[in-house]
Scaffold this active site. Structure first.
Site, mmCIF file in Angstrom:
data_model
loop_
_atom_site.group_PDB
_atom_site.id
_atom_site.type_symbol
_atom_site.label_atom_id
_atom_site.label_comp_id
_atom_site.label_asym_id
_atom_site.label_seq_id
_atom_site.Cartn_x
_atom_site.Cartn_y
_atom_site.Cartn_z
ATOM 1 C CE LYS A 76 8.046 -50.991 -47.646
ATOM 2 N NZ LYS A 76 7.028 -51.949 -48.107
ATOM 3 C CB SER A 151 3.593 -49.961 -48.934
ATOM 4 O OG SER A 151 4.280 -51.175 -48.666
ATOM 5 C CB SER A 175 3.906 -53.625 -50.667
ATOM 6 O OG SER A 175 2.787 -52.890 -50.273
HETATM 7 N N1 GLN Z 1 -1.854 -52.201 -50.962
HETATM 8 C C1 GLN Z 1 -2.053 -53.180 -49.931
HETATM 9 C C2 GLN Z 1 -2.434 -52.483 -48.655
HETATM 10 O O1 GLN Z 1 -2.611 -51.331 -48.666
HETATM 11 C C3 GLN Z 1 -0.828 -54.027 -49.754
HETATM 12 C C4 GLN Z 1 0.252 -53.357 -49.021
HETATM 13 C C5 GLN Z 1 1.444 -54.228 -48.789
HETATM 14 O O2 GLN Z 1 1.667 -55.214 -49.498
HETATM 15 N N2 GLN Z 1 2.198 -53.885 -47.780
HETATM 16 O O3 GLN Z 1 -2.571 -53.059 -47.627
#
Ligand code: GLN
Length: 489
Positions: A76, A151, A175
């Site tokens: 990532k 994400s 995410s």
């Molecule tokens: N969807 C959540 C957010 O937008 C979690 C994102 C994540 O786990 N990095 O913050």
């Protein structure tokens, strides 16, 4: 070949049936062919990657191979890697080259694994659809008109399309698990503090945790053995003895007490997802697990609490991106303040700006007690809910996400609808617990596509080996995790 697990490919490498250079080249060829549309990888460096593969082959010939030596892994793009462009999905870091390796990159490197490239992601890991990336959206390989989740959407799409055998992700509120669910893979967020955050670009430091995204629980166990371990460079890294996460994979499940939180099966859960999750639970009963009804009464508060705390931490963490210390600098500006303002206005996307605004607001002198402090108190209650639940059961099961993958653009004008994607995952981060998603079947879309559904397994602190055991047993009894999307051959 492309559907083989890390375990199987590792055996082929050890047995000299294939070299790491050949294997890596095969995945690079697939990336050349499929990535222009899917957009899962945003940075490739073939020379560097192949040099690593060559080194892995040398390690293998010298008998110095480990379980992951020679296996190509997608990383990532939130992890700083020396000599690699590291963007975190943002224009702010479009040209940033990593000056050192993140702990996780270092660990994979030491194991002899090959860094195949950097995967796309929501900007600064903020999002659930990979649509906030400055480098463009990512297609879900199961239905190209839908999102892969986020994400870690690039990592999820890369593994689902078999562009790599496994990838890494990070999970601040879901995410790793939500994109794993939407793309039909296995993903695990470890207990907070098990994996070092050194070199992982910070979003919300008290919640962020890295973890594996792979095709099976067995593969995730191999990756967990590499990822975890004490790191003095991260003040929240836990100094505990290293575990072998493969040790319990084959334990029988008889007598395992599985808690089913009533709040996870209430209003808001899609009927198609509920059906698949119930079928998975029935399979677990056949495997000898015992179901216990439990309650996590503060579930509904996890999203509001998260959207106070995570933006608060983000607003502080992202202050370093000012065009001086780090990041994009505007070409034209007046005085110093104007340079900061223009650089940040140009460098950050809309979602990141929204979070910074919320974060600075809830931390401001007049509102701190009403929002930030209150949210911290409720965070404690949410952790308490799990503490009580684990008095009645060994692990918890439920859906990972309330729906299957949605259409690209569907939540564009409604950030709150997007935030609701994480209703079942966020509390796990707030409590610092480990959580995992495994493929449990498919729900058909209106236009007849098969859309993956994930089953979430939540464990008590440091109980990853037991979660992986539960997941592996299910993956021995079912074949959802080996199924591939159409059109990626
Ligand atoms: N969807 C959540 C957010 O937008 C979690 C994102 C994540 O786990 N990095 O913050």
């Amino acid at each position: 070949m492309i559907n083989k697990s890390l375990k199987q490919l590792g055996a082929m490498l050890q047995g000299k049936e294939i070299s790491s250079v050949e294997l890596t080249q095969e995945f690079l060829n697939r990336i050349d062919r499929l990535n222009p549309a899917i957009n899962a990888f945003i940075t490739l460096d073939k020379d560097r990657t192949l040099a690593q593969a060559k080194r892995a082959d040398e390690m293998l010939s010298a008998g110095k191979g480990t379980a992951l030596t020679g296996l190509p892994i997608g990383q990532k793009d939130i992890f700083v890697a020396k000599g690699w462009r590291t963007t975190c999905g943002s224009k702010m870091l479009e040209t940033f080259i990593g000056p050192y390796d993140a702990d996780i990159i270092e660990r994979f490197d030491a194991s002899g694994a090959v860094n195949l490239g950097k995967t796309n992601m929501d900007e600064f890991a903020m999002g659930s659809s990979n649509e906030t990336s400055y480098f463009g959206k990512v297609q879900n390989p199961w239905d190209r008109s839908r999102v892969p989740g986020g994400s870690s959407g690039g990592s999820a799409a890369a593994v689902a399309a078999r562009l790599c055998a496994a990838a890494t992700g990070t999970d601040t509120g879901g995410s790793i698990r939500q994109p794993a669910s939407l793309c039909g893979l296995s993903g695990l967020k470890p207990t907070y503090g098990l994996a070092s955050r050194f070199g992982m670009i910070a979003f919300a430091s008290s919640l962020d945790q890295s973890g594996p995204m792979a095709k099976s629980c067995e593969d995730m166990a191999l990756m967990m053995n590499v990822i975890t371990g004490f790191d003095k460079r991260d003040s929240t890294s836990l100094n505990r003895e290293k575990e072998d996460y493969t040790r319990d994979l084959n334990k029988p499940l008889a007598g395992l007490k599985v808690g089913l939180p009533k709040e996870y099966f209430a209003e808001g859960l899609g009927a198609d997802v509920a059906k698949v999750v119930q079928e998975a639970i029935a399979e677990y009963k056949k495997l000898g697990a015992e179901m216990v009804d439990i309650s996590l009464p503060n579930t509904q508060l996890s999203i509001p609490v998260y959207y106070v705390l995570a933006p608060a931490e983000a607003s502080s963490n992202l202050s370093r991106f000012d065009g001086v210390r780090y990041g994009h600098r505007a070409k034209e500006y007046g005085d110093l303040m104007d340079m900061y303002c223009k650089s940040r206005a140009e460098g950050f996307g809309a979602e990141v700006k929204r979070r910074i605004l919320i974060g600075t607001y809830v931390l401001s002198a007049g509102y701190y007690d009403a929002y930030y402090l209150k949210a911290q108190q409720i965070r404690r209650l949410i952790a308490q809910d799990f503490e009580n639940a684990f008095k009645q059961c060994d692990i918890i099961m439920g859906p990972t996400a309330p729906s299957t993958a949605f259409k690209t653009g569907e939540t564009a004008d409604d950030p709150v609808a997007m935030y609701l994607q994480d209703i079942y995952t966020i509390a796990v981060n707030l409590a610092g617990l480990p959580g995992m998603s495994i493929p449990a079947g498919f729900a058909p879309s209106e236009d007849g596509k098969r859309l993956p559904v994930g089953l979430q397994i939540i464990g008590n602190y440091f109980d990853e080996a037991r979660m992986l055991n539960a997941g592996h047993a299910y993956q021995q009894a079912t074949d959802w995790h080996t199924q591939m999307p159409e059109g990626i051959e």
